[in-house]
Design a protein around this motif. Sequence first.
Motif, PDB file in Angstrom:
ATOM      1  N   SER A 232      28.956 -41.602  -1.920  1.00  0.00           N
ATOM      2  CA  SER A 232      28.093 -41.644  -0.757  1.00  0.00           C
ATOM      3  C   SER A 232      28.762 -42.484   0.333  1.00  0.00           C
ATOM      4  O   SER A 232      29.574 -43.379   0.044  1.00  0.00           O
ATOM      5  N   TRP A 233      28.405 -42.210   1.567  1.00  0.00           N
ATOM      6  CA  TRP A 233      28.896 -43.031   2.672  1.00  0.00           C
ATOM      7  C   TRP A 233      28.382 -44.457   2.555  1.00  0.00           C
ATOM      8  O   TRP A 233      29.012 -45.397   3.027  1.00  0.00           O
ATOM      9  N   ARG A 234      27.211 -44.621   1.891  1.00  0.00           N
ATOM     10  CA  ARG A 234      26.672 -45.972   1.707  1.00  0.00           C
ATOM     11  C   ARG A 234      27.620 -46.833   0.875  1.00  0.00           C
ATOM     12  O   ARG A 234      27.749 -48.036   1.104  1.00  0.00           O
ATOM     13  N   THR A 235      28.247 -46.217  -0.111  1.00  0.00           N
ATOM     14  CA  THR A 235      29.161 -46.947  -0.977  1.00  0.00           C
ATOM     15  C   THR A 235      30.315 -47.539  -0.178  1.00  0.00           C
ATOM     16  O   THR A 235      30.847 -48.605  -0.528  1.00  0.00           O
ATOM     17  N   VAL A 236      30.708 -46.859   0.893  1.00  0.00           N
ATOM     18  CA  VAL A 236      31.802 -47.350   1.730  1.00  0.00           C
ATOM     19  C   VAL A 236      31.406 -48.688   2.361  1.00  0.00           C
ATOM     20  O   VAL A 236      32.138 -49.683   2.279  1.00  0.00           O
ATOM     21  N   PHE A 237      30.234 -48.724   3.002  1.00  0.00           N
ATOM     22  CA  PHE A 237      29.776 -49.949   3.655  1.00  0.00           C
ATOM     23  C   PHE A 237      29.551 -51.075   2.650  1.00  0.00           C
ATOM     24  O   PHE A 237      30.019 -52.212   2.844  1.00  0.00           O
ATOM     25  N   LEU A 238      28.813 -50.764   1.581  1.00  0.00           N
ATOM     26  CA  LEU A 238      28.464 -51.805   0.612  1.00  0.00           C
ATOM     27  C   LEU A 238      29.696 -52.278  -0.148  1.00  0.00           C
ATOM     28  O   LEU A 238      29.832 -53.470  -0.463  1.00  0.00           O
TER      29      LEU A 238
END
Length: 472
Positions: free
Chosen positions: A171-177
């Motif tokens: 997920s793109w969220r994994t990139v930020f987190l």
Amino acid sequence: MVDTSEKASGEGLFSKRYAAATATFAVVMFLEGFAALAVLPTLPLAARELDGIALYPLVAGSFVAASLIGGVIGGSWADRSGPYRPLAAGIGMAVVTLLISGTSTTVWQLAAGRFLEGLTAGMVTVAVNTAIAHTFPDRLRPRALALMSTCWIVPSLIGPPLAGLVAAWGSWRTVFLGLAAINVVPAVIVVVMLVRRARAAAPPEGTEPEKGKGPRPPLLIAVAVSLGAALGQFGVSAWDVPHLLSTAAGVTLLVVFAPRLLPPGTGRAAPGLPVTALLRGLASGTYFTLEAFVPLLLDTERKVAPVQTGIAFTAAAIAWAAGSWLQGRWLTHWPRHRTVTVGAVIMAAGLLVAIAGTFPVTPPITSAASLAVAAVGMGMLTPSVTLLALNHSPADRHGYANSALQTTQNLGQITVMGLAAALFNAAHASPADPLVAFGAAFGLLLVPAVLAAVLAVRARAAGPGAPGPATG
């Protein structure tokens, strides 16, 4: 490689005298580059998943709008108490902003996260440039600025492609987190180092630091300009009455308050610091609008995988560093304004490649290549403009000069991106092929690039190492 004169004098960037400062600034730029470059290829994907494609210009523009405030805070803070405290604050806040973006449930939260990231980036950029001006002599500054660009090479090599793979597999969220988790420990170490340097550089107890001359822009004016920028970015996302009213309000705020943040004479390209600041705005508006629209084109029309878009950003970052290295090594004997002209012309060539990439018969790599070509020009132009600004300012106003550059950079991005987004949305709403909308936006970007090439001569330095007029 350090030249013979530097070996003889023992005053190269990595000599005992400058090694600690060089290492600290390099680590700061490394962390900032990793966070900034890795997330860019995932922004269109995040906006689409959050049902916010129409608000994509706001997501991209909120970063820029907040940098206005960050630049003003960083410049004023650096002139008042030295550059290390704003550097430490910016690095510490960067981790928090990644967490906010990574947990977004709406496109508005994503925009808020990017807004806070822009605030920290503005502080860090101005503070680093001011610290370089305070730390290194004139002859080492071009190489110090080139080194700061080089520190983005490793993040550019692994950041965007890795982010693309993570977004494709997870997920793109994994990139930020994931970036937030990776940056925690290095950020803490760097903040401790910067706080120690700030204490060491503090004036003796009972003495008052020298005050910079001239007025500094109030923070409230920067907030008003930032609000105007955000309203404008939101307003150009559609053509109904609320959006038109938002655009009108944003333009009004910018027209009324933006000139008060700029060196007098910036609007008419007055010689010295005013035209130098204007050049930064024109160039940045051109390049970063291109950088915002190319991944959108690759994602929505060319159906390119996120990892391939990440590779395009990698190539652009390497090209930027190459251009910066070129101006710091081979072109040191050129008048700086000529380097600016050459850089702007190369950027215009990159825009022609981008326009060619909107034709269906051209492969997607054409659009991706446009970023790399334009980045060579930006790598040559950006440090040269910074050096010209320092030349046109006295030492106790270097924070103000760098803040002016940051302000015009962000205003340039806001203005150019807003115009390009309005043209893009109008063309996109028509029955024509969506690729026409991208071609129109890229064609518009030729105007500021050519204007920068023409105006560069007005930024001519007063002489080798001689300070020019301190306008503002």
